[in-house]
Design a protein around this motif. Structure first.
Motif, short mmCIF file in Angstrom:
data_model
loop_
_atom_site.label_atom_id
_atom_site.label_comp_id
_atom_site.label_asym_id
_atom_site.label_seq_id
_atom_site.Cartn_x
_atom_site.Cartn_y
_atom_site.Cartn_z
N ILE A 92 -19.72 58.03 -30.25
CA ILE A 92 -19.73 57.22 -29.20
C ILE A 92 -20.82 57.49 -27.90
CG2 ILE A 92 -18.21 56.42 -27.24
CD1 ILE A 92 -15.88 56.49 -28.87
N ALA A 93 -21.18 58.78 -27.83
CA ALA A 93 -22.02 59.01 -26.88
C ALA A 93 -23.34 58.50 -27.25
CB ALA A 93 -21.92 60.54 -26.67
N TRP A 94 -23.51 58.84 -28.78
CA TRP A 94 -25.02 58.41 -29.15
C TRP A 94 -25.24 56.64 -29.34
CZ3 TRP A 94 -29.65 59.57 -29.86
CH2 TRP A 94 -30.54 58.64 -30.78
N ASN A 95 -24.04 56.18 -29.61
CA ASN A 95 -24.12 54.56 -29.47
C ASN A 95 -24.45 54.29 -28.30
OD1 ASN A 95 -23.31 54.70 -32.33
ND2 ASN A 95 -21.10 53.81 -32.05
N LEU A 96 -23.65 54.66 -27.21
CA LEU A 96 -23.95 54.19 -26.06
C LEU A 96 -25.36 54.31 -25.40
CD1 LEU A 96 -20.66 54.98 -24.04
CD2 LEU A 96 -21.23 52.80 -25.12
N PHE A 97 -26.12 55.59 -25.99
CA PHE A 97 -27.24 55.79 -25.54
C PHE A 97 -28.37 54.83 -25.98
CE2 PHE A 97 -31.22 58.15 -26.67
CZ PHE A 97 -31.75 58.50 -25.32
N ALA A 98 -27.97 54.69 -27.49
CA ALA A 98 -29.11 53.84 -28.13
C ALA A 98 -28.86 52.16 -27.56
CB ALA A 98 -28.63 54.04 -29.68
N TRP A 99 -27.61 52.00 -27.26
CA TRP A 99 -27.45 50.47 -26.85
C TRP A 99 -28.14 50.38 -25.44
CZ3 TRP A 99 -24.81 49.59 -22.26
CH2 TRP A 99 -24.68 48.14 -21.87
N TRP A 100 -28.09 51.26 -24.70
CA TRP A 100 -28.66 51.40 -23.19
C TRP A 100 -30.12 50.94 -23.50
CZ3 TRP A 100 -27.38 50.39 -18.44
CH2 TRP A 100 -28.09 50.69 -17.44
N PRO A 104 -31.46 49.20 -32.19
CA PRO A 104 -30.36 49.10 -33.35
C PRO A 104 -30.28 50.39 -34.08
CG PRO A 104 -32.45 48.30 -33.98
CD PRO A 104 -32.62 48.63 -32.48
N THR A 105 -29.47 51.18 -33.92
CA THR A 105 -29.00 52.43 -34.66
C THR A 105 -27.85 52.46 -35.30
OG1 THR A 105 -27.86 53.42 -32.84
CG2 THR A 105 -30.39 53.94 -32.93
N SER A 106 -27.50 53.24 -36.35
CA SER A 106 -26.39 52.85 -37.26
C SER A 106 -24.97 53.78 -36.48
CB SER A 106 -26.76 53.61 -38.49
OG SER A 106 -25.56 53.80 -39.25
#
Length: 335
Positions: A92-100, A104-106
Motif C-alpha cells: 500500500i505504501a508503494w502504491n500511494l507513492f506511485a499514485w501521488w 502506473p505501477t503494478s
C-alpha cells in the motif's frame, strides 16, 4: 491476539483492494477516455461494474497468491499473520507513492514483493521455483506479448482498412471501444481482485478459520470485489492522464487494439496459467505497441523510460518496506 490480527489484515487487505481499484481504474478506461469513446464518469462506472463481475469469475490467481509464494507454516500463527500484514503495508505504501506522482505501477508486483520481503524478514521459506514459474516468467512475457500482439494486430487492421475513410474508421472503433474497455475491466477484476482474496484467505488458513479444501469463502470474494469496484469508481485521474495521453495520443482504432490484446493476455494468464500478472504493465505495453505503428518516434519514450524505472523499483521497494514493517511489528506482537 490472533483474532485481532486477522481482523486488521482483512481491513488492510480491503484497503489494498480499494487502492488497487483507484490505481488501476486507468488500466481499463484511459484509452477509451483519451479517444473520447467514453466520458470519464461513464467509463469508471462501467469499469467498476465489470471489475466486480470479473472478481467473482474464478479463484485460481488467489490460490497462487495464497499457496505458491511464501510458506507460513515455518513460524507461529502470530508471526505468520505479522508477515501477511507487513506485506500489505509495504504494498500500500508503494502504491500511494506511485499514485501521488501519477505513475502506473503494478499492484501485483508490489503485493508479491511485499510478501517476499516480509516473508524473508520473518524467517519464512520462499517457494523459489514456483515464484519463478508462476510469477516471474509470466511477468516478463506478458508485457512483451502485449507489445508485439498490439503492434501486429494494428498493422493487420491498417492493411485491411487502408481504403476506408479515416473518419469512418474512427467512428466505428469509437463504438467498438465500449466493448474492448469492458473486456479489459473484466480481465482486471479477474486478476487484481483475486490477489486480495488470496491474502485474506492466507490469513484465514493460518489461524485455521477455514480449510484449503473448502476453497475461498463467499464473503471474502464479495468483500474483495466490492472494495475493488468502489476504488475503481473513485477513479485514478492522475494515472489516467499518463496512460491515455502522455505516452502517445491514441486514436480509437489503436485504443481498441490495445485494450483487446491486453484483455486476452489477462484472461490467458488467469484461466490457463493461473498466474498473477500486472494489468498495468500489460496495457501500457500494448498502448506502446499499437502506437508504434504510427511511427516509432510517435511514442514518447522519455515518459516510457520513467514508467520503466517505476516498474523495476516496485517489487524491491515494496519488499524492503514490508521487511521493515515485519522487523518493527514482530517484537510488538510478541513474535
Amino acid at each position: 491476539m490472533e483474532l485481532a490480527l486477522v481482523v486488521v489484515i482483512v481491513a488492510v487487505a480491503l484497503g489494498f483492494a480499494y487502492t488497487n481499484g483507484f490505481l488501476d481504474a486507468a488500466n481499463a478506461v484511459a484509452t477509451s477516455v483519451s479517444t473520447r469513446a467514453l466520458t470519464p464518469r461513464i467509463a469508471v462506472t462501467m469499469a467498476a461494474g465489470m471489475n466486480f463481475v470479473g472478481a467473482l469469475l474464478g479463484t485460481s490467481v488467489a490460490e497462487t497468491i495464497a499457496t505458491s509464494i511464501v510458506e507460513l507454516d515455518d513460524g507461529t500463527a502470530v508471526q505468520s499473520l505479522v508477515v501477511v500484514l507487513s506485506a500489505l503495508l509495504g504494498a500500500i505504501a508503494w502504491n500511494l507513492f506511485a499514485w501521488w506522482y501519477g505513475m502506473p505501477t503494478s499492484s501485483t508486483h508490489s503485493l508479491i514483493g511485499g510478501l517476499l520481503g516480509a516473508g524473508i524478514a520473518g524467517g519464512m521459506t520462499v517457494y523459489g521455483a514456483e515464484v519463478v514459474d508462476k510469477v516471474v516468467l509470466p511477468t516478463l512475457f506478458s508485457p512483451l506479448i502485449g507489445f508485439v500482439g498490439a503492434y501486429v494486430l494494428m498493422v493487420a487492421l491498417m492493411w485491411m482498412l487502408r481504403n476506408v475513410a479515416p473518419a469512418r474508421v474512427n467512428r466505428r472503433f469509437r463504438v467498438a471501444q465500449t466493448a474492448s474497455a469492458a473486456a479489459m475491466a473484466l480481465g482486471h477484476g479477474l486478476q487484481s481482485a483475486q490477489k486480495t482474496m488470496g491474502v485474506i484467505w492466507l490469513a484465514l488458513l493460518t489461524v485455521g478459520s477455514t480449510a484449503a479444501r473448502e476453497g475461498i469463502p463467499l464473503w471474502v470474494k464479495i468483500a474483495a470485489a466490492t472494495a475493488m469496484a468502489v476504488g475503481t469508481y473513485a477513479g485514478g485521474w492522475r494515472i489516467m492522464r499518463t496512460l491515455g495521453r502522455r505516452i502517445i495520443e491514441l486514436d480509437p482504432a489503436r485504443g481498441f487494439v490495445a485494450e483487446s490484446v491486453s484483455a486476452v493476455v489477462l484472461y490467458a494468464n488467469a484461466i490457463v496459467l493461473h498466474a498473477p500478472v500486472s494489468t498495468t504493465h500489460t496495457i501500457t505495453s500494448a498502448i506502446m505497441g499499437a502506437g508504434a505503428t504510427r511511427r516509432w518516434t510517435a511514442v514518447r519514450w522519455g515518459v516510457v523510460r520513467t514508467i520503466a524505472i517505476y516498474w523495476v523499483l516496485t517489487a524491491p521497494v515494496a519488499g524492503l518496506l514490508a521487511a521493515g514493517a515485519t522487523l518493527a511489528l514482530l517484537p510488538l506482537a510478541g513474535g
